[in-house]
Write a protein that holds these residues in place. Structure first.
Motif, PDB file in Angstrom:
ATOM      1  N   SER A   1       1.323  -1.234   0.020  1.00  0.00           N
ATOM      2  CA  SER A   1       0.166  -0.008  -0.189  1.00  0.00           C
ATOM      3  C   SER A   1       0.122   1.059   0.127  1.00  0.00           C
ATOM      4  N   SER A   2       1.550   1.559   0.616  1.00  0.00           N
ATOM      5  CA  SER A   2       3.321   2.490   0.397  1.00  0.00           C
ATOM      6  C   SER A   2       3.433   2.811  -0.537  1.00  0.00           C
ATOM      7  N   LEU A   3       3.796   1.079  -1.410  1.00  0.00           N
ATOM      8  CA  LEU A   3       4.172   1.736  -2.480  1.00  0.00           C
ATOM      9  C   LEU A   3       3.780   2.228  -3.975  1.00  0.00           C
ATOM     10  N   TYR A   4       2.347   2.103  -3.449  1.00  0.00           N
ATOM     11  CA  TYR A   4       0.897   2.830  -4.592  1.00  0.00           C
ATOM     12  C   TYR A   4       0.710   4.002  -3.656  1.00  0.00           C
ATOM     13  N   ILE A   5       0.674   4.188  -2.613  1.00  0.00           N
ATOM     14  CA  ILE A   5       0.906   5.301  -2.284  1.00  0.00           C
ATOM     15  C   ILE A   5       1.528   6.225  -3.471  1.00  0.00           C
ATOM     16  N   PHE A   6       3.096   6.077  -2.575  1.00  0.00           N
ATOM     17  CA  PHE A   6       4.253   7.260  -3.581  1.00  0.00           C
ATOM     18  C   PHE A   6       4.038   7.114  -4.619  1.00  0.00           C
TER      19      PHE A   6
END
Length: 251
Positions: free
Chosen positions: A200-205
């Motif tokens: 999820s943090s990768l997608y957010i970034f």
């Protein structure tokens, strides 16, 4: 004249920022090989951190994305503050590694990497994200095991209340007429949570910019990971009840 021209070509090469940030990352790792060895032993060899092998490749990709978006920019002026942060982080790593405090020297290594990148490049929030992504392979998340385990017990007890199966919960043990299930540390859902946070943090970034959307997406990712684990445990208990514990259920 030729030497000056050659030096100018090197620094003006389009991939110089990308190569430089990779060299900084590799150099920090090579200069701290004993610490990297402990990471290998406690992270890469631990099933909870089975995603650790992917992290370096993801970090490489994130640096490349920053480069392609022209967000890797060298500092134009020397910064004494950046130098001070670099020296402080190096000293912190020296102190913590000398004291052999595992958790702190892992974090100090990460701080040193960020400080080294900050010293060379113009600092932005996005600049530090790839380096901070290494947090997902540092085995510090174990402190969440017990709280997540207790939360799983409460959640599973509530879920089982929706069934017709008589349930009695005592500590981490779930008693049903067919037998007893233990919600052990491996059932805490830490692996689910870590994987969900990393993805999820990768997608957010890569895709999200609005703070509200980021908060909503992150909350759904965390809740989804926990709920998946709770349902898994509840289903295993139901299967155990239906088969009267005659099948061996592996977590």
């Amino acid at each position: 004249m030729n030497i000056k021209k050659m030096e100018s070509n090197v620094f003006e090469h389009p991939y110089t920022p990308f190569i430089s940030v990779l060299l900084i990352t590799v150099l920090v790792a090579l200069l701290n090989m004993p610490i990297m060895a402990t990471l290998w032993r406690y992270s890469f060899d631990d099933g909870t951190y089975s995603h650790a092998y992917l992290i370096p490749f993801i970090v490489l990709y994130l640096y490349f994305v920053l480069h392609e978006n022209s967000e890797l920019k060298f500092r134009e002026d020397f910064s004494w503050l950046a130098l001070l942060l670099l020296v402080f982080s190096a000293y912190s790593l020296f102190v913590t590694s000398t004291a052999q405090i595992t958790l702190t020297y892992w974090l100090a290594t990460l701080m040193l990497l960020c400080a080294a990148i900050n010293f060379l490049f113009k600092p932005t929030i996005k600049l530090f994200f790839p380096a901070l992504y290494f947090i997902f392979l540092i085995p510090l998340w174990g402190i969440l095991t017990v709280p997540l385990q207790n939360l799983s017990v409460i959640a599973v007890n509530s879920l089982m209340g929706l069934t017709s199966i008589p349930v009695y919960v005592e500590n981490q043990f779930v008693h049903i007429p067919s037998g007893v299930f233990e919600i052990a540390g491996g059932c805490s859902g830490l692996r689910y949570l870590l994987t969900s946070l990393a993805i999820s943090s990768l997608y957010i970034f890569l895709h999200l910019r609005n703070i509200k959307n980021i908060a909503i997406f992150a909350s759904i990712a965390i809740l989804g990971a926990l709920l998946t684990n709770w349902l898994r445990i509840a289903i295993l208990i139901i299967i155990g009840h239906q088969t009267e514990m005659t099948d061996r259920l592996n977590d």
